[in-house]
Design a protein around this motif. Structure first.
Motif, PDB file in Angstrom:
ATOM      1  N   ASN A   1       0.811  -1.216   0.000  1.00  0.00           N
ATOM      2  CA  ASN A   1       0.000   0.000   0.000  1.00  0.00           C
ATOM      3  C   ASN A   1       0.849   1.273   0.000  1.00  0.00           C
ATOM      4  O   ASN A   1       0.324   2.365   0.144  1.00  0.00           O
ATOM      5  CB  ASN A   1      -0.952   0.003   1.193  1.00  0.00           C
ATOM      6  N   CYS A   2       2.151   1.134  -0.187  1.00  0.00           N
ATOM      7  CA  CYS A   2       3.062   2.289  -0.112  1.00  0.00           C
ATOM      8  C   CYS A   2       3.734   2.621  -1.445  1.00  0.00           C
ATOM      9  O   CYS A   2       4.837   3.140  -1.461  1.00  0.00           O
ATOM     10  CB  CYS A   2       4.121   2.037   0.967  1.00  0.00           C
ATOM     11  N   HIS A   3       3.089   2.363  -2.536  1.00  0.00           N
ATOM     12  CA  HIS A   3       3.627   2.695  -3.863  1.00  0.00           C
ATOM     13  C   HIS A   3       3.375   4.178  -4.164  1.00  0.00           C
ATOM     14  O   HIS A   3       2.852   4.537  -5.210  1.00  0.00           O
ATOM     15  CB  HIS A   3       2.958   1.843  -4.946  1.00  0.00           C
ATOM     16  N   HIS A   4       3.753   5.044  -3.260  1.00  0.00           N
ATOM     17  CA  HIS A   4       3.413   6.461  -3.364  1.00  0.00           C
ATOM     18  C   HIS A   4       4.054   7.143  -4.572  1.00  0.00           C
ATOM     19  O   HIS A   4       3.390   7.917  -5.261  1.00  0.00           O
ATOM     20  CB  HIS A   4       3.799   7.193  -2.077  1.00  0.00           C
ATOM     21  N   MET A   5       5.321   6.893  -4.833  1.00  0.00           N
ATOM     22  CA  MET A   5       5.969   7.563  -5.957  1.00  0.00           C
ATOM     23  C   MET A   5       5.398   7.077  -7.282  1.00  0.00           C
ATOM     24  O   MET A   5       5.174   7.868  -8.192  1.00  0.00           O
ATOM     25  CB  MET A   5       7.488   7.373  -5.920  1.00  0.00           C
ATOM     26  N   MET A   6       5.138   5.782  -7.406  1.00  0.00           N
ATOM     27  CA  MET A   6       4.563   5.263  -8.640  1.00  0.00           C
ATOM     28  C   MET A   6       3.205   5.917  -8.898  1.00  0.00           C
ATOM     29  O   MET A   6       2.912   6.332 -10.015  1.00  0.00           O
ATOM     30  CB  MET A   6       4.401   3.743  -8.589  1.00  0.00           C
ATOM     31  N   LYS A   7       2.400   6.036  -7.859  1.00  0.00           N
ATOM     32  CA  LYS A   7       1.085   6.668  -8.012  1.00  0.00           C
ATOM     33  C   LYS A   7       1.235   8.133  -8.410  1.00  0.00           C
ATOM     34  O   LYS A   7       0.469   8.636  -9.228  1.00  0.00           O
ATOM     35  CB  LYS A   7       0.295   6.549  -6.713  1.00  0.00           C
ATOM     36  N   MET A   8       2.230   8.804  -7.842  1.00  0.00           N
ATOM     37  CA  MET A   8       2.414  10.208  -8.164  1.00  0.00           C
ATOM     38  C   MET A   8       2.892  10.390  -9.605  1.00  0.00           C
ATOM     39  O   MET A   8       2.390  11.235 -10.331  1.00  0.00           O
ATOM     40  CB  MET A   8       3.395  10.855  -7.192  1.00  0.00           C
ATOM     41  N   LEU A   9       3.849   9.580 -10.030  1.00  0.00           N
ATOM     42  CA  LEU A   9       4.398   9.712 -11.375  1.00  0.00           C
ATOM     43  C   LEU A   9       3.400   9.318 -12.464  1.00  0.00           C
ATOM     44  O   LEU A   9       3.481   9.801 -13.582  1.00  0.00           O
ATOM     45  CB  LEU A   9       5.679   8.893 -11.525  1.00  0.00           C
TER      46      LEU A   9
ATOM     47  N   GLY B   1       0.138   9.804 -12.132  1.00  0.00           N
ATOM     48  CA  GLY B   1      -1.033  10.666 -12.021  1.00  0.00           C
ATOM     49  C   GLY B   1      -2.180  10.078 -11.230  1.00  0.00           C
ATOM     50  O   GLY B   1      -3.288  10.593 -11.264  1.00  0.00           O
ATOM     51  N   LYS B   2      -1.934   9.009 -10.472  1.00  0.00           N
ATOM     52  CA  LYS B   2      -2.997   8.377  -9.687  1.00  0.00           C
ATOM     53  C   LYS B   2      -3.101   8.950  -8.279  1.00  0.00           C
ATOM     54  O   LYS B   2      -3.931   8.511  -7.499  1.00  0.00           O
ATOM     55  CB  LYS B   2      -2.772   6.869  -9.637  1.00  0.00           C
ATOM     56  N   SER B   3      -2.235   9.903  -7.948  1.00  0.00           N
ATOM     57  CA  SER B   3      -2.333  10.595  -6.664  1.00  0.00           C
ATOM     58  C   SER B   3      -1.814  12.013  -6.844  1.00  0.00           C
ATOM     59  O   SER B   3      -1.235  12.350  -7.875  1.00  0.00           O
ATOM     60  CB  SER B   3      -1.536   9.859  -5.575  1.00  0.00           C
ATOM     61  N   SER B   4      -2.005  12.808  -5.833  1.00  0.00           N
ATOM     62  CA  SER B   4      -1.555  14.208  -5.889  1.00  0.00           C
ATOM     63  C   SER B   4      -0.521  14.440  -4.793  1.00  0.00           C
ATOM     64  O   SER B   4      -0.375  13.624  -3.880  1.00  0.00           O
ATOM     65  CB  SER B   4      -2.748  15.146  -5.692  1.00  0.00           C
ATOM     66  N   PRO B   5       0.180  15.563  -4.847  1.00  0.00           N
ATOM     67  CA  PRO B   5       1.190  15.855  -3.825  1.00  0.00           C
ATOM     68  C   PRO B   5       0.610  15.962  -2.421  1.00  0.00           C
ATOM     69  O   PRO B   5       1.337  15.863  -1.447  1.00  0.00           O
ATOM     70  CB  PRO B   5       1.779  17.196  -4.258  1.00  0.00           C
TER      71      PRO B   5
END
Length: 150
Positions: free
Chosen positions: A49-57, A59-63
């Motif tokens: 549940n910690c794929h934060h950078m992949m989601k950010m790069l 476009g699946k999450s925001s800063p």
């Protein structure tokens, strides 16, 4: 007139590229295609549940979902930049970026683990060179340690 430090060494160009990436992401700027290769090779180590950078790069999450605030950015070898960050006592991450001709071609993300980067190429009588090691911090829990060989 502002004084210049003539003894200051210029920042490594790869470090500058990686720093520009984090600055763009923190501002919510998705125009990072010139910094990252279209066929970026990606490795992840940590909780699913910690794929934060992949989601950010992608476009699946925001800063605002997860803030990557680098605490250290260090160039090692000719093509590698390591970025380390933490938030409180529960979140610790290390990003290892590999660049070729100023473009990021490989990304390794390590979440909630210590990391030691070792150069195995010289094999100087098996006395391996440690190139980089996580900065020790006081955590309320232990973190596993990994060795990354380059």
């Amino acid at each position: 007139m502002e004084a210049k430090n003539v003894n200051a060494t210029p920042e490594n160009p790869n470090t500058t590229t990686v720093r520009r990436l984090y600055t763009a992401l923190a501002r919510g700027n998705r125009k990072i295609s010139g910094l990252i290769a279209s066929d970026l090779e990606w490795w992840f180590h940590g909780p699913q549940n910690c794929h934060h950078m992949m989601k950010m790069l992608t476009g699946k999450s925001s800063p605002t979902d997860f803030k990557f605030e680098p605490r250290s950015i260090e160039a090692i070898d000719d093509d590698c930049v390591i970025v380390e960050g933490w938030e409180g006592a529960q979140v610790y991450w290390v990003h290892v970026w590999t660049l070729k001709d100023g473009v990021i071609t490989q990304f390794r993300e390590y979440f909630n683990t210590w990391l030691t980067v070792t150069d195995l190429r010289p094999l100087k009588c098996l006395g391996f060179n440690t190139l980089w090691q996580s900065h020790e911090r006081d955590y309320e829990r232990s973190l596993p340690g990994l060795m990354l060989a380059i």
